[in-house]
Design an enzyme around this catalytic site. Sequence first.
Site, PDB file in Angstrom:
ATOM      1  N   LYS A   1      29.791 -77.295 -51.659  1.00  8.01           N
ATOM      2  CA  LYS A   1      29.300 -76.407 -50.336  1.00  8.01           C
ATOM      3  C   LYS A   1      30.166 -75.317 -49.997  1.00  8.01           C
ATOM      4  O   LYS A   1      30.037 -74.131 -49.793  1.00  8.01           O
ATOM      5  CB  LYS A   1      29.070 -77.245 -49.397  1.00  8.01           C
ATOM      6  CG  LYS A   1      29.817 -77.844 -48.445  1.00  8.01           C
ATOM      7  CD  LYS A   1      29.189 -78.787 -47.379  1.00  8.01           C
ATOM      8  CE  LYS A   1      30.465 -79.443 -46.755  1.00  8.01           C
ATOM      9  NZ  LYS A   1      31.471 -78.470 -46.256  1.00  8.01           N
ATOM     10  N   THR A   2      31.550 -75.541 -50.046  1.00  9.48           N
ATOM     11  CA  THR A   2      32.559 -74.506 -49.576  1.00  9.48           C
ATOM     12  C   THR A   2      32.454 -73.544 -50.544  1.00  9.48           C
ATOM     13  O   THR A   2      32.896 -72.458 -50.168  1.00  9.48           O
ATOM     14  CB  THR A   2      33.817 -75.229 -49.370  1.00  9.48           C
ATOM     15  OG1 THR A   2      33.827 -76.346 -48.481  1.00  9.48           O
ATOM     16  CG2 THR A   2      34.816 -74.308 -48.897  1.00  9.48           C
TER      17      THR A   2
ATOM     18  N   ASP B   1      28.800 -73.947 -41.288  1.00  6.96           N
ATOM     19  CA  ASP B   1      29.047 -75.411 -42.372  1.00  6.96           C
ATOM     20  C   ASP B   1      28.813 -76.597 -41.494  1.00  6.96           C
ATOM     21  O   ASP B   1      28.684 -76.726 -40.287  1.00  6.96           O
ATOM     22  CB  ASP B   1      30.442 -74.938 -42.576  1.00  6.96           C
ATOM     23  CG  ASP B   1      31.071 -76.219 -43.515  1.00  6.96           C
ATOM     24  OD1 ASP B   1      30.218 -76.685 -44.182  1.00  6.96           O
ATOM     25  OD2 ASP B   1      32.229 -76.591 -43.783  1.00  6.96           O
ATOM     26  N   GLU B   2      28.485 -77.556 -42.250  1.00  9.24           N
ATOM     27  CA  GLU B   2      28.391 -78.942 -41.663  1.00  9.24           C
ATOM     28  C   GLU B   2      27.139 -78.894 -40.390  1.00  9.24           C
ATOM     29  O   GLU B   2      27.257 -79.241 -39.459  1.00  9.24           O
ATOM     30  CB  GLU B   2      29.696 -79.379 -40.974  1.00  9.24           C
ATOM     31  CG  GLU B   2      30.744 -79.616 -41.991  1.00  9.24           C
ATOM     32  CD  GLU B   2      30.567 -80.694 -42.765  1.00  9.24           C
ATOM     33  OE1 GLU B   2      29.473 -81.379 -43.061  1.00  9.24           O
ATOM     34  OE2 GLU B   2      31.425 -80.921 -43.746  1.00  9.24           O
TER      35      GLU B   2
ATOM     36  N   GLN C   1      24.772 -87.345 -44.113  1.00 10.30           N
ATOM     37  CA  GLN C   1      25.922 -87.468 -43.686  1.00 10.30           C
ATOM     38  C   GLN C   1      25.983 -86.902 -42.023  1.00 10.30           C
ATOM     39  O   GLN C   1      27.240 -86.775 -41.461  1.00 10.30           O
ATOM     40  CB  GLN C   1      26.945 -86.415 -44.188  1.00 10.30           C
ATOM     41  CG  GLN C   1      27.167 -86.741 -45.859  1.00 10.30           C
ATOM     42  CD  GLN C   1      28.117 -86.093 -46.460  1.00 10.30           C
ATOM     43  OE1 GLN C   1      29.245 -86.190 -46.352  1.00 10.30           O
ATOM     44  NE2 GLN C   1      27.571 -85.095 -47.394  1.00 10.30           N
TER      45      GLN C   1
ATOM     46  N   ARG D   1      33.215 -90.882 -50.503  1.00  9.66           N
ATOM     47  CA  ARG D   1      34.474 -90.179 -50.346  1.00  9.66           C
ATOM     48  C   ARG D   1      35.186 -90.680 -51.637  1.00  9.66           C
ATOM     49  O   ARG D   1      36.009 -89.900 -52.022  1.00  9.66           O
ATOM     50  CB  ARG D   1      35.346 -90.788 -49.352  1.00  9.66           C
ATOM     51  CG  ARG D   1      34.961 -90.752 -47.814  1.00  9.66           C
ATOM     52  CD  ARG D   1      34.666 -89.424 -47.533  1.00  9.66           C
ATOM     53  NE  ARG D   1      33.171 -89.146 -47.737  1.00  9.66           N
ATOM     54  CZ  ARG D   1      32.585 -87.795 -47.978  1.00  9.66           C
ATOM     55  NH1 ARG D   1      33.417 -86.640 -47.757  1.00  9.66           N
ATOM     56  NH2 ARG D   1      31.288 -87.781 -48.173  1.00  9.66           N
TER      57      ARG D   1
END
Length: 681
Positions: A33-34, A241-242, A272, A622
């Site tokens: 995504k980044t 973002d997020e 998430q 993770r």
Amino acid sequence: MINILENLNPQQKDAVLTTDGPVLVIAGPGSGKTRVLTHRIVHIIAEKKANPENILAVTFTNKAANEMKKRVTDLIDKMSAIDESQGSQNRNYNAYETSFPKNFPTICTFHSLCVKILREESELIGYKKDFVIFDTDDQKSLSKKIMKRLQINDEQFNPKAVLAEISKAKNELVTPQKYEVIADGFFQETVSKIYHEYQKELKQTVSFDFDDLIMQTIVLFLNHPKVLEKYQEMFRYIMVDEYQDTNYAQYKIVNLLSKKYNNIFVVGDDWQSIYKWRGADLRNILEFEKSYSGAKTILLEQNYRSTQEILDVSYGIISKNVNRKEKNLFSSKKSGQPIVVYEAADEKGEAEFIVSEIAKLNAKQGLQLKEIAILYRTNAQSRSIEETFLKYGVPYKIVGGIKFYMRKEIKDLIAYFRLIQNNNDTMSFERIVNIPKRGIGKTTYEKIISETKRTKRSVVETILNYENKDIAKKRMESLFSFADIISKSKEKSKNMKLGELLDYLIKAIDYKNYIVDGTEEGNSRWENVKELFTAVLKYNKLNAEEALKLFIEEVALASDLDSVDESQDSVTLMTLHSAKGLEYDTVFIIGLEEGILPHSMSMDSPVEIEEERRLCYVGVTRAKNRVNLIFARVRRIFGSPQANYPSRFLSDIPAHLVDMKNQGYSYLTDDYKKKDDIYYD
């Protein structure tokens, strides 16, 4: 010239190329995504010829923002489509911009964005531009002082709970006046009284708390439409973002800013969303298409981090949630290794198993310790792990311990900095008026504060112009000396670097002799002060007056994750909440028992259980290659042994994905065993 779309998968390309109108990108963990965000920013500049200053990207941590800035800078420097006449120096970002950057997109956290806006516009809502940002300690001190003044028992009404309620109100944009109307029950009615006084004190000391930064920016926009229009024109392309972590206030500010051009692009993963306890509203992402008519939805389902086995395990856990958007995560990585579920006898056995597994990974596979993380639901669970690591000499670090900027000696000097920057900061004045000792008692302090309120002068001006004879001469001389140091420091800041100002201040108040007392603790404190000199070096290009403001903001807006040292070769211990956004080769999740994960406070609420399930999902994803899920037959909680069932999340994992191991006999009872249980084929 590089091809900005090179090495992007079809869905990532679609997200980068869709530049107009509302766009929702549902991005699974490890799906790049980044990469999508940064490539999209550069594509808008290069292909659409947009002014970089018209682009805004917001995220939640300084670490994430600075990583995005670095990636954008690297991409821009490689793009010959960018006008070389701008010069690379103009294009490179400054990690701690004083205002909105020139020739570069604004990439920052929500709170940093609002600080920049308020620094320019706060006078319109009755605040000076040199306002101070209160940290959690400041808030706690202020709330206790108000409660004492209102004769409210802080044992009956926990200041932490009161502040949490005020924070919740601000995140929902509820003013003290509105809160007074809707307050229901004795607790909220009491909070209402405190909330009113709390806001008055903040205004008087020219201060904002963390939640005010966003709330007051919205107040500014709603009361001054032309100011809102100014920033709508400035930010024609907005990216978030997020997005699953946004609360109502954050949703509102993005909604207001994007209303004119409607170019709103949000990236997130509803699976998430784990911050409901601090106001995050899952509906913001689940109902994005309702909020923004004609929105396009893109799924990023290819995972570049984890093995397929890890993704399948995580899906088994999350698939039981009802409130979610469906997606199919896949990876080209297949390890063939099942996920380990370990049944320990107790918390000591849990820790011993972890140490033995780390030793094997380190000896046989050469895995570095920094590639390993121990995750847990609550901070208290780290104790047994720490004791065992110390016993066997396993290097470790804890995320979320005492932060550098929360240490007493550092907070002392930062309080001096704050009072130098803002002479109205009575909270900082109260902290440092007797550091070092000056013999100023409560009565003298209250006389100064009373005179400050009467004359409407700053606390420094009040002392320097105090004419009453009701304070003893010796105390008055001490106060005058103190105020003179602050006043001179403020003047010197115009022609000094921040490090030079710090050095001047420490010598002026003789702070070294105050803390270096011949003990090991005193020496350690002085080492921390020396480290503070290192911390301010990054501001050397600015004069101290400007650097002071930026440094204080950086400290106030810092989060635990901003200080994670990834270069140190040691095992990382942290809560599951702190782990989001990070990745490790191997992850151990401990305490997978009913009452711990899921937490006992969530047991009666299906909504809370879903959040706990998402928390477990975040922990599992993770990991790149190995996941170890551990539960104990017996665990000491508050000193007493408790035997809880294994977590329901374990029974959600398909049996063929699990390698079950245990320490001695099995604790599982017949009524817990199910046909589809992980423990039996």
